[in-house]
Design an enzyme around this catalytic site. Sequence first.
Site: not given
Length: 313
Positions: A176, A205
């Site tokens: 990320t 998620v």
Amino acid sequence: MTDRLPAAQSEPPKDLEAPAPRSGVVMAAAAGTWAFSRPAVERMRQLLLEGGLATGCLQEAMADIENDEKTGHFVIGRGGYPNKQGIIQCDAAIMEGQPGRFGAVAALHGIGTPLAVARKVMEETPHSFLVGDGAVAFAKDQGFTVEDNQSMMSKQSTEAYQEYLEKGKSLKKHDTLGLIALDTFGNITVGVSTSGAPFKYPGRVGDSPMPGCGLYADKEVGAAVATGDGDKIMCFCPCFHAALLMKQGLSPMDACQTVVQDILQRTGKENMFELGLIAMNMKGEVGAASSMPFPYCVWSQGKDSVEELMQQC
């Protein structure tokens, strides 16, 4: 009930272009997760020195990486890895240090700059988090072009997905992109963007867009951003924990180290997961800690260039 006002960050004087440090003014600083954040941190450095506000600088720098398919293999934006059905679904969030200033999207498809949509959620709606088809519809209403999935895929992500279908080969990637920007007017903003775990279940998620988990900001303290195994990270709220420790007087480095050690103690070494954590205080000081070798990039006003540092587990 009243909607939140869209303007929150302190505005610079109209004739100010490149503010120099002076009494009562914060030193600008920027930081990013992983070595591939260096171009984004360089961009934030340039924009902050030109007098830009933290949120705008961060968004522009993030978009350069999100929308470049060559960086998609770092699990972000265009060129990222699709879910089990072959669709790229992105998660992104942005949080300002001002209380209540947060916006996020998840399971968003067809848009190469999901953080820009998250910012619109923060600034243009009474909501904080939109997901799936609702996030896509909102993005359309805001003037974003929704592309077909094939336009979002790269040659590399297409080949990886084909290998997954034919051989069941998974990928363990958690890269990320998280950025923190502190401007000279005392505004601090943190943002994250990711295409999520490769070949995930549709709608999955992770921690990235979750406040307190993947990111957190507080104008009285600073900000923190996390990266790693999002399904595990979200169980521990490491970014909020780091901010709380800084509020209690710990340095960013000590706060991050304390958070990681606390999680390690609670899970046990054999169950510890991948986690990289960066924190920045309102002085522009940065610290990090991790459970694996973790490169990150930092810059602060007065330094000529961006530094790439390595945090050992």
